[in-house]
Design a protein around this motif. Structure first.
Motif, PDB file in Angstrom:
ATOM      1  N   GLY A 155       0.812  -1.132   0.002  1.00 19.70           N
ATOM      2  CA  GLY A 155      -0.011   0.000   0.106  1.00 19.70           C
ATOM      3  C   GLY A 155       0.887   1.230  -0.122  1.00 19.70           C
ATOM      4  N   PRO A 182      -0.130  10.374 -12.128  1.00 18.93           N
ATOM      5  CA  PRO A 182       0.967   9.642 -11.274  1.00 18.93           C
ATOM      6  C   PRO A 182       1.580   8.683 -11.846  1.00 18.93           C
ATOM      7  CG  PRO A 182      -1.267   9.100 -10.763  1.00 18.93           C
ATOM      8  CD  PRO A 182      -1.277   9.844 -12.108  1.00 18.93           C
ATOM      9  N   ALA A 183       3.005   8.340 -11.679  1.00 20.80           N
ATOM     10  CA  ALA A 183       3.716   7.204 -11.934  1.00 20.80           C
ATOM     11  C   ALA A 183       3.326   5.734 -11.373  1.00 20.80           C
ATOM     12  CB  ALA A 183       5.319   7.329 -11.439  1.00 20.80           C
ATOM     13  N   ARG A 184       3.244   4.881 -12.446  1.00 18.63           N
ATOM     14  CA  ARG A 184       2.906   3.664 -11.887  1.00 18.63           C
ATOM     15  C   ARG A 184       3.852   2.682 -11.808  1.00 18.63           C
ATOM     16  NH1 ARG A 184      -2.209   2.791  -9.895  1.00 18.63           N
ATOM     17  NH2 ARG A 184      -3.233   4.789 -10.066  1.00 18.63           N
ATOM     18  N   HIS A 238       2.529   8.103  -5.914  1.00 20.16           N
ATOM     19  CA  HIS A 238       2.597   9.269  -6.224  1.00 20.16           C
ATOM     20  C   HIS A 238       3.576   9.715  -5.315  1.00 20.16           C
ATOM     21  CE1 HIS A 238      -0.428   9.592  -3.222  1.00 20.16           C
ATOM     22  NE2 HIS A 238      -0.289  10.977  -3.330  1.00 20.16           N
ATOM     23  N   TYR A 239       3.931   9.374  -4.242  1.00 15.39           N
ATOM     24  CA  TYR A 239       5.108   9.525  -3.416  1.00 15.39           C
ATOM     25  C   TYR A 239       6.394   9.221  -3.466  1.00 15.39           C
ATOM     26  CZ  TYR A 239       1.644  12.367  -0.254  1.00 15.39           C
ATOM     27  OH  TYR A 239       0.906  13.173   0.136  1.00 15.39           O
ATOM     28  N   LYS A 272      -4.682  14.154   0.258  1.00 22.01           N
ATOM     29  CA  LYS A 272      -3.163  13.426   0.147  1.00 22.01           C
ATOM     30  C   LYS A 272      -3.208  12.198  -0.946  1.00 22.01           C
ATOM     31  CE  LYS A 272      -1.436  15.801   4.130  1.00 22.01           C
ATOM     32  NZ  LYS A 272      -0.553  16.693   3.180  1.00 22.01           N
ATOM     33  N   VAL A 273      -4.244  11.358  -0.788  1.00 24.56           N
ATOM     34  CA  VAL A 273      -4.065  10.076  -1.535  1.00 24.56           C
ATOM     35  C   VAL A 273      -5.181  10.319  -2.781  1.00 24.56           C
ATOM     36  CG1 VAL A 273      -4.135   7.780  -1.441  1.00 24.56           C
ATOM     37  CG2 VAL A 273      -3.490   9.023   0.530  1.00 24.56           C
ATOM     38  N   ALA A 298      -5.728  -1.344  -1.786  1.00 30.04           N
ATOM     39  CA  ALA A 298      -4.638  -1.609  -0.735  1.00 30.04           C
ATOM     40  C   ALA A 298      -4.005  -0.089  -0.451  1.00 30.04           C
ATOM     41  CB  ALA A 298      -3.612  -2.438  -1.550  1.00 30.04           C
ATOM     42  N   VAL A 299      -3.981   0.895  -1.373  1.00 39.94           N
ATOM     43  CA  VAL A 299      -3.264   2.196  -0.840  1.00 39.94           C
ATOM     44  C   VAL A 299      -4.392   2.631   0.052  1.00 39.94           C
ATOM     45  CG1 VAL A 299      -2.724   4.440  -1.787  1.00 39.94           C
ATOM     46  CG2 VAL A 299      -1.917   2.427  -3.097  1.00 39.94           C
ATOM     47  N   PRO A 332      -4.847  13.186  -5.532  1.00 44.00           N
ATOM     48  CA  PRO A 332      -3.646  13.133  -6.319  1.00 44.00           C
ATOM     49  C   PRO A 332      -3.515  12.138  -7.259  1.00 44.00           C
ATOM     50  CG  PRO A 332      -3.167  13.787  -4.057  1.00 44.00           C
ATOM     51  CD  PRO A 332      -4.467  13.451  -4.069  1.00 44.00           C
ATOM     52  N   LEU A 333      -4.111  11.014  -6.849  1.00 43.41           N
ATOM     53  CA  LEU A 333      -3.988   9.831  -7.645  1.00 43.41           C
ATOM     54  C   LEU A 333      -5.217   9.876  -8.880  1.00 43.41           C
ATOM     55  CD1 LEU A 333      -3.089   6.930  -5.188  1.00 43.41           C
ATOM     56  CD2 LEU A 333      -1.809   8.029  -6.900  1.00 43.41           C
TER      57      LEU A 333
END
Lengths: 262, 211
Positions: A99, B209-211, A103-104, B130-131, B112-113, B134-135
């Motif tokens: 998890g 965002p980068a994957r 993006h961080y 924050k999550v 999961a994130v 942005p994602l």
């Protein structure tokens, strides 16, 4: 000697399940009547098949869910009386897919909770470096990387570092090494054992892997069909004659039979 | 009179209409983003609100644009000025893609994130800011891009209620059966749409965002 230490510290219950159960809104019972205590510095492993209720038990500890019956007490206080945010920041949490925030960077992932807790910047930088070194990653090399640039093993290490960031006294790990290939898993497990001894955290791990349970646990709780079927010291577990326990041990010995044939 | 001559002679008029058009579209997009993103978040967070919210936005989408302007004319305050009616109607059209993409972006965040964020002790506001946002920013921007291109086209009907913009030329051209006049409205509108599409797709790619 180690027995004596265990006995002493076990008196101080950090985590305590009292008749704790959990039922879904539709009435399906995921966990019932669990009673156990975890002492300071102890590592308890919930061992069982997928869907047995291990993860449910874990989520009761950091109040991702509230018990439908009974209670779970953390440091003597029912989770219901804790502010959930405060409780969760008090408890490190590592899950299988880690998890990590995609993006961080590694540095931002690890420093998130210290930043939210308004640590001074001068304290956060060195803490991130310390943690990366602790989990065996070179800070200079990894701080600025993104999770997708890391291998599974490296991601898992960062996941552990992130969980330890604000130095919580309790650590929860849900199948922490499950997604790794067997060689990396053995390696990281070994490192984690060393880390465990050094940090003295109270740890609860969920796994379906018997050897992992034996390697990492001071005690093993067998969970089946939503019930805690038994609670063993790790070395008792191997010798137990109870059918539930011996099934897991038999699975462990399956390979040895193969070796004899050779 | 050839086209180049026409455009050079009416250059300042076209420029003025283009600016009016940009103002109508810009105001619409500000308003629809300000309303659509929060609604999209609401849809993602409260699935039971998804039907009423998306349903209403869908219905707005199906009302013929000229009829919608007509319906809004008698509304007090709104009906008093042509640009108010136009911006309101355009906003109603622009909402659907923005709401839908915001909701899709947020519900598409890896569980999961989100679980890790919750387990670490982030408040639901922190998880959002924050999550989740942005994602999902590139998905949301894709919705804004679709809405912008759509709005630039539909905004030409503003001329029907006297709100100006590039539609002026088109309506005049239709009335006078003059193709050059129609093109004087249509070509800049198409150019605007292509430019907006291009710029927003650049931004979208940068923020992915980068994957």
């Amino acid at each position: 000697m180690s027995i004596a230490t265990n006995a002493n510290t076990a008196n101080e219950a950090i985590i305590e399940f009292r008749n704790a159960g959990y039922r879904l809104p539709d009435g399906q019972v995921l966990l019932k009547n669990v009673n156990l205590t975890v002492g300071r510095g102890e590592t308890l492993v919930f061992l069982g098949r997928s869907g047995a209720g291990k993860t449910t038990a874990l989520k009761l500890i950091n109040r991702l869910i509230d018990p439908s019956e009974g209670e779970v007490r953390i440091e003597g206080r029912s989770t219901r009386d804790w502010d959930p945010i405060e409780l969760r920041r008090h408890i490190g949490y590592v899950i299988q897919e880690t998890g990590l925030f995609p993006h961080y960077t590694v540095e931002q992932n690890i420093s998130l909770i210290p930043r939210l807790e308004k640590w001074p910047a001068a304290r956060i930088g060195p803490r991130v470096q310390e943690l990366l070194t602790l989990v065996g990653l070179d800070p200079a090399h990894f701080m600025e990387r993104y999770p997708h640039e890391l291998s599974g093993g490296q991601r898992q290490r960062v996941g552990v570092a992130r969980a330890l960031a604000a130095d919580p006294p309790i650590l929860l790990m849900d199948e922490p090494f499950g997604a790794l290939d067997p060689l990396t898993r053995t390696e990281i497990r070994g490192e984690f054992q060393a880390l465990q001894r050094r940090l003295g955290k109270t740890i609860v791990i969920v796994t379906h892997d018997t050897s992992e349970a034996l390697l990492l646990g001071t005690r093993i709780g067998l969970v089946e069909a939503g019930e805690l079927k038994g609670l063993y010291l790790a070395r008792e577990f191997l010798r137990s004659n109870e059918p539930v326990a011996s099934a897991y041990v038999a699975q462990l010995h399956a390979l040895e039979v193969f070796e004899k044939d050779k | 009179m050839n086209a180049i001559e026409f455009f050079s002679r009416h250059g300042s008029e076209i420029a003025e209409a283009t600016l009016e058009h940009i103002w109508l579209v810009g105001a619409t997009m500000l308003l629809s983003v300000a309303i659509g993103i929060p609604l999209g978040i609401l849809v993602a967070r409260r699935p039971w609100l998804s039907k009423p919210i998306l349903g209403s936005a869908n219905i707005a989408e199906t009302i013929p644009s000229l009829a919608l302007l007509g319906f809004l004319l008698p509304v007090p305050w709104l009906g008093a000025r042509a640009d108010r009616i136009t911006i309101t109607a355009l906003t109603l059209y622009a909402l659907l893609p923005i709401i839908r993409n915001t909701a899709a972006g947020i519900t598409g965040v890896d569980p999961a994130v989100r679980e890790a964020a919750r387990g670490m002790g982030l408040t639901s506001r922190q998880i959002l800011l924050k999550v989740e946002l942005p994602l999902s920013i590139s998905t949301i921007l894709a919705g804004v891009r679709v809405a912008t291109v759509l709005t630039i086209g539909v905004a030409t009907i503003a001329a029907a209620v006297g709100a100006g913009g590039l539609g002026e030329f088109i309506f005049r051209g239709l009335a006078m059966v003059n193709n050059q006049l129609i093109l004087a409205g249509a070509i800049p509108a198409a150019a605007l749409a292509l430019t907006a599409d291009f710029l927003l797709s650049l931004l979208e790619r940068r923020l992915r965002p980068a994957r």
